[in-house]
Design an enzyme around this catalytic site. Structure first.
Site, PDB file in Angstrom:
ATOM      1  CE  LYS A  11      52.902  -2.198 -15.431  1.00  0.00           C
ATOM      2  NZ  LYS A  11      52.847  -3.612 -14.946  1.00  0.00           N
ATOM      3  CG  PHE A  59      56.354 -12.965 -16.047  1.00  0.00           C
ATOM      4  CD1 PHE A  59      56.801 -11.650 -16.026  1.00  0.00           C
ATOM      5  CD2 PHE A  59      56.356 -13.679 -14.862  1.00  0.00           C
ATOM      6  CE1 PHE A  59      57.242 -11.051 -14.856  1.00  0.00           C
ATOM      7  CE2 PHE A  59      56.800 -13.095 -13.669  1.00  0.00           C
ATOM      8  CZ  PHE A  59      57.234 -11.776 -13.674  1.00  0.00           C
ATOM      9  NE  ARG A 104      48.994  -3.537 -10.758  1.00  0.00           N
ATOM     10  CZ  ARG A 104      50.181  -3.799 -10.245  1.00  0.00           C
ATOM     11  NH1 ARG A 104      50.295  -4.296  -9.023  1.00  0.00           N
ATOM     12  NH2 ARG A 104      51.280  -3.567 -10.950  1.00  0.00           N
ATOM     13  CG  HIS A 117      55.941   0.243 -12.352  1.00  0.00           C
ATOM     14  ND1 HIS A 117      56.514  -0.953 -11.988  1.00  0.00           N
ATOM     15  CD2 HIS A 117      56.715   1.228 -11.822  1.00  0.00           C
ATOM     16  CE1 HIS A 117      57.611  -0.694 -11.275  1.00  0.00           C
ATOM     17  NE2 HIS A 117      57.764   0.622 -11.167  1.00  0.00           N
TER      18      HIS A 117
HETATM   19  P1  ADP Z   1      54.278  -5.379  -9.473  1.00  0.00           P
HETATM   20  O1  ADP Z   1      54.070  -4.623 -10.769  1.00  0.00           O
HETATM   21  O2  ADP Z   1      52.993  -5.530  -8.687  1.00  0.00           O
HETATM   22  O3  ADP Z   1      55.407  -4.827  -8.634  1.00  0.00           O
HETATM   23  P2  ADP Z   1      56.076  -7.562 -10.225  1.00  0.00           P
HETATM   24  O4  ADP Z   1      57.207  -6.633  -9.929  1.00  0.00           O
HETATM   25  O5  ADP Z   1      56.088  -8.911  -9.576  1.00  0.00           O
HETATM   26  O6  ADP Z   1      54.664  -6.891  -9.893  1.00  0.00           O
HETATM   27  O7  ADP Z   1      55.990  -7.832 -11.798  1.00  0.00           O
HETATM   28  C1  ADP Z   1      56.231  -6.791 -12.720  1.00  0.00           C
HETATM   29  C2  ADP Z   1      55.190  -6.892 -13.815  1.00  0.00           C
HETATM   30  O8  ADP Z   1      55.369  -8.103 -14.548  1.00  0.00           O
HETATM   31  C3  ADP Z   1      53.727  -6.962 -13.332  1.00  0.00           C
HETATM   32  O9  ADP Z   1      53.180  -5.719 -12.992  1.00  0.00           O
HETATM   33  C4  ADP Z   1      53.057  -7.599 -14.523  1.00  0.00           C
HETATM   34  O10 ADP Z   1      52.832  -6.670 -15.589  1.00  0.00           O
HETATM   35  C5  ADP Z   1      54.100  -8.626 -14.959  1.00  0.00           C
HETATM   36  N1  ADP Z   1      53.905  -9.926 -14.301  1.00  0.00           N
HETATM   37  C6  ADP Z   1      54.171 -10.252 -13.008  1.00  0.00           C
HETATM   38  N2  ADP Z   1      53.885 -11.527 -12.740  1.00  0.00           N
HETATM   39  C7  ADP Z   1      53.434 -12.065 -13.908  1.00  0.00           C
HETATM   40  C8  ADP Z   1      52.975 -13.353 -14.307  1.00  0.00           C
HETATM   41  N3  ADP Z   1      52.938 -14.376 -13.436  1.00  0.00           N
HETATM   42  N4  ADP Z   1      52.599 -13.534 -15.592  1.00  0.00           N
HETATM   43  C9  ADP Z   1      52.653 -12.516 -16.488  1.00  0.00           C
HETATM   44  N5  ADP Z   1      53.077 -11.262 -16.182  1.00  0.00           N
HETATM   45  C10 ADP Z   1      53.459 -11.027 -14.914  1.00  0.00           C
HETATM   46 MG    MG Z   2      57.467  -4.804  -8.951  1.00  0.00          MG
END
Ligand code: ADP
Ligand code: MG
Length: 134
Positions: A11, A59, A104, A117
């Site tokens: 990212k 967000f 991370r 991601h």
């Molecule tokens: P992951 O990337 O671990 O699969 P998610 O799919 O829940 O997580 O979220 C996608 C992306 O959105 C995260 O990797 C992060 O960059 C952002 N994100 C998730 N939750 C939050 C939050 N509570 N506040 C700000 N950004 C968030």
């Molecule tokens: Mg995700």
């Protein structure tokens, strides 16, 4: 156990801080193979489509601003159980909950600026790979 393909994104926060090499090194050291790569900057429309499942989250607009703020490196990764293995290597979404040694934990700046991601299911891996590699 089976050979799978998954999609990773290095990212904007990680590209900005010159962490591409360190992250790729961790991927390769963990037995996963990079089989395709593309460096690009997401348009707002592409970022919104990629993260469509999060469109109602508080967000979302901040996430889109962040993901379009700089270049990203998109990787197609292959290996045994690659989807879960890569999610394990990434660590929890919130770096303060991530296990030591994960990408991370090592590199993320915040729950949003969390460096990488990774696809979370076989179905999403297929959709996300098609999104970037056609
Ligand atoms: P992951 O990337 O671990 O699969 P998610 O799919 O829940 O997580 O979220 C996608 C992306 O959105 C995260 O990797 C992060 O960059 C952002 N994100 C998730 N939750 C939050 C939050 N509570 N506040 C700000 N950004 C968030
Ligand atoms: Mg995700």
């Amino acid at each position: 156990m089976s050979t799978q393909q998954t999609l990773s994104i290095i990212k904007p926060d990680a590209v900005e801080r010159n962490l591409i090499g360190s992250i790729i090194s961790l991927i390769e050291k963990n037995g996963l193979k990079i089989i395709e790569a593309r460096m690009l900057q997401l348009s707002k429309e592409d970022a919104e489509n990629f993260y469509l499942i999060h469109k109602d989250k508080p967000f979302f607009s901040s996430l889109i601003n962040y993901m379009t703020s700089n270049k990203i490196l998109v990787l197609k990764i292959e290996g045994e159980n690659a989807i879960d293995e890569y999610r394990k290597l990434m660590g929890s979404t919130d770096p303060s909950n991530a296990d030591s040694g994960t990408i991370r934990k090592l590199f993320a700046e915040s729950i949003e600026r969390n460096s990488v991601h990774g696809s979370d299911t076989i179905e999403n891996a297929n959709i996300e790979i098609k999104f970037f590699f056609r």
